[in-house]
Enzyme design. Structure first.
Site, mmCIF file in Angstrom:
data_model
loop_
_atom_site.group_PDB
_atom_site.id
_atom_site.type_symbol
_atom_site.label_atom_id
_atom_site.label_comp_id
_atom_site.label_asym_id
_atom_site.label_seq_id
_atom_site.Cartn_x
_atom_site.Cartn_y
_atom_site.Cartn_z
ATOM 1 N N ASN A 12 -16.429 25.842 -6.441
ATOM 2 C CA ASN A 12 -14.730 25.695 -6.945
ATOM 3 C C ASN A 12 -15.075 23.876 -7.477
ATOM 4 O OD1 ASN A 12 -12.875 24.519 -7.466
ATOM 5 N ND2 ASN A 12 -11.944 24.850 -4.749
ATOM 6 N N LYS A 14 -13.317 22.409 -8.252
ATOM 7 C CA LYS A 14 -12.309 21.193 -8.681
ATOM 8 C C LYS A 14 -11.550 20.191 -9.673
ATOM 9 C CE LYS A 14 -13.243 21.290 -3.490
ATOM 10 N NZ LYS A 14 -12.882 20.984 -2.079
ATOM 11 N N HIS A 99 -4.769 26.862 -2.035
ATOM 12 C CA HIS A 99 -5.929 25.922 -1.388
ATOM 13 C C HIS A 99 -5.494 24.817 -1.228
ATOM 14 C CE1 HIS A 99 -9.470 22.949 -1.599
ATOM 15 N NE2 HIS A 99 -9.945 24.040 -2.037
ATOM 16 N N GLU A 101 -6.233 22.081 -1.398
ATOM 17 C CA GLU A 101 -4.817 20.796 -1.992
ATOM 18 C C GLU A 101 -4.609 20.726 -2.568
ATOM 19 O OE1 GLU A 101 -9.214 20.135 -3.756
ATOM 20 O OE2 GLU A 101 -9.799 19.888 -2.009
ATOM 21 N N GLU A 169 -10.868 27.919 5.191
ATOM 22 C CA GLU A 169 -11.010 27.166 4.681
ATOM 23 C C GLU A 169 -10.283 25.607 5.640
ATOM 24 O OE1 GLU A 169 -13.150 26.030 0.241
ATOM 25 O OE2 GLU A 169 -10.920 25.987 0.481
ATOM 26 N N GLY A 175 -15.016 18.695 2.273
ATOM 27 C CA GLY A 175 -15.602 16.990 1.589
ATOM 28 C C GLY A 175 -15.581 16.006 2.727
ATOM 29 N N SER A 214 -17.667 22.420 3.128
ATOM 30 C CA SER A 214 -18.935 21.397 3.920
ATOM 31 C C SER A 214 -20.160 22.762 3.516
ATOM 32 C CB SER A 214 -18.806 20.484 5.101
ATOM 33 O OG SER A 214 -18.331 19.503 4.884
#
Ligand code: 13P
Length: 252
Positions: A12, A14, A99, A101, A169, A175, A214
């Site tokens: 991904n 992003k 996702h 985010e 996730e 991250g 990660s």
């Protein structure tokens, strides 16, 4: 890993990548065609702006191509949005929905995520449905309950192991360089598997459940070979072909 299930290693990107990054996708294609991902399917999800060119560049090869989000409606007055049919038309075969985010920064609810996943299926795309608990939820010991609740509400009607992929996730692992222990990942993936079979029947024993957060070459060996972990959804470490392929090498 789940016996008889082909793992999926998905990148991904992003909001990263300009046309200069197409070379990385080309390198992934060459590696996929050369069998460097072993038994795994390799998928890259660049920004929508690169999809059509990337699809042209990798045509006929073994690298799969996906998008990162879609609108629940097939067309209409939705300025700036992109429908699943448009992504399919541009050459994508997968789309990520829900996702964290987007759930956080765009306030996406489980109901919206489900509508997007159903739109993806309708357009002939495979939907990668993301779930995962926040740091506070993990601290409170609510991770399994949160993930199961999200999944129950976000799963598209009519999906099956060929049209739906789940990505677990944990938000706090994205991250940050932090990851759950292999034992913690196993617990959640086992819960997800049980729910999928409860909702979808025995066929859902073959639905791919990815771990994300990660994932790096240094930890993929520990995480990606666990029971009911059928691949990875990789963020930062998927931007460079060499690092991404080093993760896929867990399946060689
Ligand atoms: P990182 O691999 O950068 O932690 O991102 C994970 C992710 O959000 C993939 O969708």
């Amino acid at each position: 890993m789940t016996p008889g299930v082909r793992p999926l290693v998905a990148g991904n990107w992003k909001m990263n990548g300009l046309s200069a990054s197409l070379g990385e996708i080309e390198a992934m294609r060459l590696a996929a065609d050369a069998g460097e991902a072993g038994e795994a399917e390799l998928l890259v999800c660049p920004p929508a702006t690169l999809l059509a060119q990337a699809a042209w560049n990798i045509r006929g090869g073994k690298l799969s191509l996906g998008a990162q989000d879609c609108h629940p409606q097939p067309s209409g007055a939705f300025t700036g949005d992109i429908s699943a049919a448009m992504l399919k038309d541009a050459g994508a075969t997968y789309v990520i929905v829900g996702h964290s985010e987007r759930r956080t920064l765009h306030h996406e609810t489980d109901e919206l995520v489900r509508a997007k996943a159903e739109a993806a299926l309708k357009a002939g795309l495979v939907a990668i449905v993301c779930v995962g608990e926040s740091h506070a939820e993990r601290q409170a010991g609510e991770q399994a309950a949160v993930v199961i609740r999200q999944l129950r509400r976000s799963l598209p009607a009519g999906g099956n192991s060929e049209t739906v992929v789940i990505a677990y996730e944990p938000v706090w692992a994205i991250g940050t360089g932090l990851t759950p222990t292999p034992g913690d990942v196993t617990v959640i993936h086992n819960f997800i598997r049980a729910l999928l079979v409860e909702v979808g029947g025995p066929h859902a024993a073959k639905t791919r459940i990815l771990y994300g957060g990660s994932v790096k070459p240094s930890n993929c060996g520990d995480l990606l070979t666990l029971d009911n972990v059928d691949g990875a959804l990789v963020g930062g470490a998927s931007l460079k072909a060499a690092e991404f392929l080093a993760i896929a090498a867990a399946y060689r």
